[in-house]
Design an enzyme around this catalytic site. Structure first.
Site, PDB file in Angstrom:
ATOM      1  N   THR A   1      44.169  33.786  40.570  1.00  0.00           N
ATOM      2  CA  THR A   1      44.451  34.084  39.169  1.00  0.00           C
ATOM      3  C   THR A   1      45.488  33.083  38.676  1.00  0.00           C
ATOM      4  O   THR A   1      46.514  32.888  39.353  1.00  0.00           O
ATOM      5  CB  THR A   1      44.964  35.534  39.036  1.00  0.00           C
ATOM      6  OG1 THR A   1      43.945  36.422  39.512  1.00  0.00           O
ATOM      7  CG2 THR A   1      45.306  35.874  37.597  1.00  0.00           C
TER       8      THR A   1
ATOM      9  N   ASP B   1      44.844  36.627  46.429  1.00  0.00           N
ATOM     10  CA  ASP B   1      44.665  37.206  45.087  1.00  0.00           C
ATOM     11  C   ASP B   1      45.620  38.360  44.845  1.00  0.00           C
ATOM     12  O   ASP B   1      45.237  39.396  44.283  1.00  0.00           O
ATOM     13  CB  ASP B   1      43.218  37.647  44.879  1.00  0.00           C
ATOM     14  CG  ASP B   1      42.828  37.649  43.392  1.00  0.00           C
ATOM     15  OD1 ASP B   1      43.572  37.067  42.573  1.00  0.00           O
ATOM     16  OD2 ASP B   1      41.786  38.226  43.046  1.00  0.00           O
TER      17      ASP B   1
ATOM     18  N   ASN C   1      45.189  44.188  41.592  1.00  0.00           N
ATOM     19  CA  ASN C   1      44.555  44.361  42.901  1.00  0.00           C
ATOM     20  C   ASN C   1      45.359  45.241  43.844  1.00  0.00           C
ATOM     21  O   ASN C   1      45.118  45.255  45.048  1.00  0.00           O
ATOM     22  CB  ASN C   1      44.310  42.996  43.557  1.00  0.00           C
ATOM     23  CG  ASN C   1      43.147  42.258  42.924  1.00  0.00           C
ATOM     24  OD1 ASN C   1      42.353  42.838  42.194  1.00  0.00           O
ATOM     25  ND2 ASN C   1      43.057  40.971  43.190  1.00  0.00           N
TER      26      ASN C   1
ATOM     27  N   GLY D   1      32.732  43.639  36.755  1.00  0.00           N
ATOM     28  CA  GLY D   1      33.142  42.244  36.869  1.00  0.00           C
ATOM     29  C   GLY D   1      31.986  41.313  36.570  1.00  0.00           C
ATOM     30  O   GLY D   1      30.956  41.721  36.030  1.00  0.00           O
ATOM     31  N   THR D   2      32.147  40.047  36.942  1.00  0.00           N
ATOM     32  CA  THR D   2      31.177  39.018  36.612  1.00  0.00           C
ATOM     33  C   THR D   2      29.796  39.317  37.190  1.00  0.00           C
ATOM     34  O   THR D   2      28.787  39.187  36.519  1.00  0.00           O
ATOM     35  CB  THR D   2      31.664  37.655  37.137  1.00  0.00           C
ATOM     36  OG1 THR D   2      32.990  37.435  36.650  1.00  0.00           O
ATOM     37  CG2 THR D   2      30.769  36.523  36.645  1.00  0.00           C
ATOM     38  N   PHE D   3      29.749  39.725  38.457  1.00  0.00           N
ATOM     39  CA  PHE D   3      28.449  40.006  39.060  1.00  0.00           C
ATOM     40  C   PHE D   3      28.470  41.271  39.897  1.00  0.00           C
ATOM     41  O   PHE D   3      27.550  41.547  40.641  1.00  0.00           O
ATOM     42  CB  PHE D   3      27.978  38.822  39.931  1.00  0.00           C
ATOM     43  CG  PHE D   3      28.970  38.433  40.987  1.00  0.00           C
ATOM     44  CD1 PHE D   3      29.025  39.105  42.194  1.00  0.00           C
ATOM     45  CD2 PHE D   3      29.836  37.387  40.771  1.00  0.00           C
ATOM     46  CE1 PHE D   3      29.935  38.738  43.173  1.00  0.00           C
ATOM     47  CE2 PHE D   3      30.754  37.007  41.750  1.00  0.00           C
ATOM     48  CZ  PHE D   3      30.799  37.689  42.952  1.00  0.00           C
ATOM     49  N   GLY D   4      29.522  42.066  39.770  1.00  0.00           N
ATOM     50  CA  GLY D   4      29.607  43.286  40.551  1.00  0.00           C
ATOM     51  C   GLY D   4      30.193  44.439  39.771  1.00  0.00           C
ATOM     52  O   GLY D   4      30.904  44.235  38.780  1.00  0.00           O
TER      53      GLY D   4
ATOM     54  N   LYS E   1      30.661  49.397  45.969  1.00  0.00           N
ATOM     55  CA  LYS E   1      30.675  48.124  45.266  1.00  0.00           C
ATOM     56  C   LYS E   1      29.269  47.530  45.351  1.00  0.00           C
ATOM     57  O   LYS E   1      28.740  47.318  46.445  1.00  0.00           O
ATOM     58  CB  LYS E   1      31.700  47.195  45.909  1.00  0.00           C
ATOM     59  CG  LYS E   1      31.838  45.828  45.250  1.00  0.00           C
ATOM     60  CD  LYS E   1      32.998  45.094  45.923  1.00  0.00           C
ATOM     61  CE  LYS E   1      33.197  43.719  45.334  1.00  0.00           C
ATOM     62  NZ  LYS E   1      34.374  43.042  45.917  1.00  0.00           N
TER      63      LYS E   1
ATOM     64  N   LYS F   1      48.139  40.420  42.939  1.00  0.00           N
ATOM     65  CA  LYS F   1      48.507  40.652  41.540  1.00  0.00           C
ATOM     66  C   LYS F   1      48.458  42.160  41.296  1.00  0.00           C
ATOM     67  O   LYS F   1      47.826  42.889  42.082  1.00  0.00           O
ATOM     68  CB  LYS F   1      47.563  39.915  40.585  1.00  0.00           C
ATOM     69  CG  LYS F   1      46.089  40.300  40.716  1.00  0.00           C
ATOM     70  CD  LYS F   1      45.232  39.464  39.767  1.00  0.00           C
ATOM     71  CE  LYS F   1      43.744  39.790  39.955  1.00  0.00           C
ATOM     72  NZ  LYS F   1      42.886  38.981  39.043  1.00  0.00           N
TER      73      LYS F   1
ATOM     74  N   ASP G   1      40.119  44.349  46.695  1.00  0.00           N
ATOM     75  CA  ASP G   1      39.429  43.138  46.248  1.00  0.00           C
ATOM     76  C   ASP G   1      39.753  41.943  47.143  1.00  0.00           C
ATOM     77  O   ASP G   1      40.636  41.139  46.854  1.00  0.00           O
ATOM     78  CB  ASP G   1      39.770  42.816  44.790  1.00  0.00           C
ATOM     79  CG  ASP G   1      38.766  41.820  44.191  1.00  0.00           C
ATOM     80  OD1 ASP G   1      38.027  41.190  44.979  1.00  0.00           O
ATOM     81  OD2 ASP G   1      38.719  41.691  42.964  1.00  0.00           O
TER      82      ASP G   1
END
Length: 350
Positions: free
Chosen positions: A199, A164, A169, A50-53, A70, A166, A182
């Site tokens: 989202t 979140d 997840n 992901g973006t930072f993980g 994680k 969806k 998540d």
């Protein structure tokens, strides 16, 4: 194509074979991570990025147990102003315990990364099964919806909003039951919050309008999810987020002809602009949802005890099977510059 949340992206997990094994393995991880000894913890694959993980499938060499680790880059967490979301995720996962929610065993940080050791759920994402089939039958959608209702009801009883929901997840375990994962957007709420997160296709109108929102957003998202599971696409979609938001606020629904009459009625009652009239958010809460005609065949006492028969059983060869996930290369991701002591202070209790 997987849809990323507006802020925080990552996922993944699994169910250890016994609590005793899990507890012993976690203690080994604590010792191993602090000493950073390669002979203690074995990284098997990168499960999600992901973006930072990133989420790594790891194995405790002593107990042979598999877990999801994680790891989040502290500089990126700070740069993207995600400190509070990270703390919220830990707070929520530390408090909850439910058969349809992923388990958190341990958290830790060093000078570069934040770590969360969780279950490794090896059946893959519901998203993958939905995309491969195109859409689910009414009965398949009913099963997953019932387990999700049970999970949401539990979270709301703890005054936690998930924010979140969806297909990306929702994980399936080896037997085919769900695990919500998540919890980066999850938050303990006493009243309302104003953070824009989630989202785009799943955002409730009150989030888009910045009116302040609460647990009602999870029932809106469930309406979107049920529609997507049974239709194969979400009710509000466009090439860009602003187009999606306009359609959500307009609230116009067009159902595929094959949808069951009662499920259309349920979706309409979830996708109500006025949250005070939204199913699940009225006086009787989740009980109103459970009593809806679409769920008439569900024995709700059997749901949290995992007694309903899963319609899809993932192909899993062993606990550490990774075949139900995409695998990402490790590259040089784990190499990073230590952050200053003043920045580490933000995460002293992590």
């Amino acid at each position: 194509m997987r849809r990323n949340g507006i802020h925080f992206v990552t996922s993944a997990p699994y169910n250890p074979s016994s609590n005793r094994l899990a507890e012993h393995a976690v203690q080994t991880f604590k010792e191993g991570m602090k000493k950073m000894k390669e002979e203690t913890v074995e990284t098997r694959a990168v499960r999600c990025t992901g973006t930072f993980g990133r989420v790594f499938l790891v194995r405790d060499k002593k107990t042979r147990g598999f877990f999801a680790l994680k790891a989040m880059k502290i500089p990126d967490v700070i740069r993207l102003k995600q400190e509070q979301h990270v703390h919220n995720e830990k707070e929520v996962l530390t408090e909850v315990s439910h058969p349809f929610l992923v388990r958190l065993f341990w958290t830790h940080h060093d000078q570069c990364f934040l770590y969360m050791l969780m279950e490794y759920v090896n059946g893959g994402e519901l998203f993958s099964y939905l995309r491969s089939r195109g859409r689910f039958s009414n009965n398949i959608g009913l099963f997953y919806s019932a387990e999700i209702v049970s999970a949401i009801e539990y979270l709301h009883s703890k005054e936690i909003v998930y924010r979140d929901l969806k297909p990306e997840n929702i994980l399936l375990d080896s037997e085919g039951h769900i695990r919500l994962t998540d919890f980066g957007f999850a938050k303990k709420l006493s009243e309302r919050t104003w953070t824009l997160c989630g989202t785009p296709e799943y955002l409730a109108p009150e989030v888009i309008q910045s009116k302040g929102h609460g647990r009602a957003v999870d029932w809106w998202a469930l309406g979107v999810l049920i529609f997507e599971m049974l239709a194969g696409y979400p009710p509000f979609f466009d090439d860009n987020p602003f187009g999606i938001y306009q359609k959500i606020l307009a609230g116009k629904l067009e159902f595929p002809r094959h949808l069951d009459f009662y499920v259309k009625d349920l979706i309409k009652k979830f996708l109500v602009i006025d949250r005070a009239k939204r199913l699940g958010n009225m006086k009787n809460g989740a009980d109103d949802v459970k009593k809806h005609r679409w769920f008439k065949s569900i024995d709700w006492d059997c749901v949290p005890s995992r007694k309903l028969k899963p319609p899809i059983v993932p192909k899993v060869c062993h606990e550490g099977d990774t075949s139900n996930f995409d695998t990402y290369p490790e590259d040089e991701w784990k190499k990073d510059t230590p952050v200053p002591a003043k920045d580490l202070e933000i995460f002293k209790n992590f």
